[in-house]
Write a protein that holds these residues in place. Structure first.
Motif, short mmCIF file in Angstrom:
data_model
loop_
_atom_site.label_atom_id
_atom_site.label_comp_id
_atom_site.label_asym_id
_atom_site.label_seq_id
_atom_site.Cartn_x
_atom_site.Cartn_y
_atom_site.Cartn_z
N LYS A 143 0.86 -1.20 0.00
CA LYS A 143 0.00 0.00 0.00
C LYS A 143 0.89 1.24 0.00
N PRO A 325 1.93 -4.41 -13.92
CA PRO A 325 1.17 -3.33 -13.29
C PRO A 325 2.08 -2.16 -12.88
N LYS A 329 -3.09 1.98 -8.38
CA LYS A 329 -4.24 1.13 -8.02
C LYS A 329 -4.01 -0.31 -8.50
N ASP A 330 -3.49 -0.45 -9.71
CA ASP A 330 -3.24 -1.79 -10.26
C ASP A 330 -2.16 -2.53 -9.46
N GLU A 332 -1.40 -2.03 -6.27
CA GLU A 332 -1.96 -2.42 -4.96
C GLU A 332 -2.90 -3.61 -5.11
N GLU A 333 -3.73 -3.58 -6.16
CA GLU A 333 -4.66 -4.71 -6.38
C GLU A 333 -3.90 -5.99 -6.66
N PHE A 334 -2.88 -5.88 -7.50
CA PHE A 334 -2.10 -7.07 -7.84
C PHE A 334 -1.45 -7.65 -6.59
N ALA A 336 -2.37 -7.29 -3.50
CA ALA A 336 -3.36 -7.81 -2.54
C ALA A 336 -3.91 -9.15 -3.00
N GLN A 337 -4.08 -9.28 -4.32
CA GLN A 337 -4.76 -10.49 -4.83
C GLN A 337 -3.81 -11.66 -5.09
N ASN A 338 -2.54 -11.41 -5.07
CA ASN A 338 -1.62 -12.48 -5.45
C ASN A 338 -0.74 -12.96 -4.32
#
Ligand code: GLY
Ligand code: MN
Ligand code: MN
Length: 339
Positions: A143, A325, A329-330, A332-334, A336-338
């Protein structure tokens, strides 16, 4: 010939002693080879695409596994292993460091700390020696802080700007300086720079933050053909580098882009404590730099975003199948999701 093995090879082939090789070089041959290697043909582009696909896997490995407590060396080792596991090599020693402000900072045994950024600059090299060279800078804990985002978004804007304007006929030197002006404008908004933007860039004040060029040629070598001397590769009669100004003297690529060229787009913003101290003490570019504010960023590190672009008939495009990414935002999402 800047590598010892090449120097020995040339000695074996031609009997020219390594210390005499530079002056013995044929400028006609250098120019012919630079001309040949600057424009990539279809098979070469395919091979460069393959190298970028491997680069994507290397970078996403780093983003996936990065977390507080691991060492820089551990993550860098996994990144290098990723290239090896796809039958490739690294295109240069991987940079993976929380000290992004150190150019070519080697990964250390330091533990990754929550709250810090880490800079990952690495690439794959195919068995036919074609390279990729990407950089991402991301938060260790997944983050970005507001302060990090403020600087990151400037580098992001500079990176995207270059993509918008790079096309045949455009001098890469002009793109570099346009990026420097954009960066200066945005750093003025943050209160880190001041004064007239054009004058600041003409004086080289931006080099406090961006002491290198926007990019370089890439191909069978990551800094393609640098063994022929960058001046013979990235410049011509029309574009000469200014060697008397810090930062500007490091440009590797200035000449007009042509269809088939592959160059990197790699702006960065770095807070280099020794440089801050040095310029503050000497008052260098003091009319354009807010040293008091800059000093508060001495613990910041550095941010770079780098991709490889192919100059097309009327513009340019990224190499690689997927973009690694890089929009915050991309990223952080990557991350968090991986996990
Ligand atoms: N990794 C070296 C460069 O980006 O030029
Ligand atoms: Mn790089
Ligand atoms: Mn590069």
């Amino acid at each position: 010939p800047y590598r010892h093995d090449i120097k020995i090879q040339i000695f074996d082939l031609l009997g020219v002693h390594p210390v005499q090789q530079k002056e013995a070089a044929s400028m006609d041959l250098i120019k012919a080879i630079v001309k040949m290697r600057s424009t990539k043909e279809a098979q070469e582009i395919e091979e460069l695409e393959r190298a970028s696909v491997i680069g994507y896997k290397m970078h996403t490995t780093a983003m996936r596994i990065t977390k507080p407590g691991l060492t820089e060396k551990f993550v860098a080792g996994q990144v290098d292993g990723t290239a090896n596991s796809y039958g490739a090599m690294v295109s240069f020693p991987t940079i993976f460091s929380q000290h992004g402000e150190i150019m070519h900072g080697s990964p250390s045994m330091a533990e990754l700390e929550s709250g810090r950024l880490v800079l990952c600059d690495c690439g794959g090299e195919t068995i036919n020696n074609y390279c990729s060279d990407h950089t991402r800078t991301f938060p260790v804990n997944g983050k970005f802080t507001q302060r990090q985002l403020e600087i990151y978004s400037i580098v992001e804007a500079c990176h995207d700007y270059a993509l918008d304007v790079a096309k045949p006929g455009v001098k890469y030197m002009d793109v570099h300086f346009a990026v420097c002006r954009l960066m200066t404008e945005r750093l003025k908004e943050l209160g880190l720079m001041k004064g007239d933007t054009d004058e600041a860039v003409a004086a080289g004040a931006h080099a406090m933050f961006l002491p290198h060029g926007l990019g370089h040629m890439m191909g069978m070598d990551v800094h393609d053909m640098e063994n022929f001397d960058q001046i013979n590769v990235g410049f011509d009669e029309e574009t000469r580098p200014r060697l008397d100004q810090f930062g500007t003297n490091c440009l590797r690529m200035g000449r007009r882009l042509e269809e088939g060229f592959v160059v990197t787009d790699e702006p960065g913003i770095y807070f280099i404590p020794a440089l801050i101290d040095d310029w503050k003490a000497s008052g260098h570019c003091a009319e354009f730099l807010n040293f008091d504010k800059i000093e508060t960023y001495k613990d910041f590190g550095g941010i770079r975003i780098e991709d490889d672009i192919l100059i097309t008939k009327d513009g340019c495009r990224f190499l690689g199948e997927h973009r690694i990414p890089y929009h915050p935002k991309d990223v952080e999402e990557f991350m968090a999701q991986n996990k």
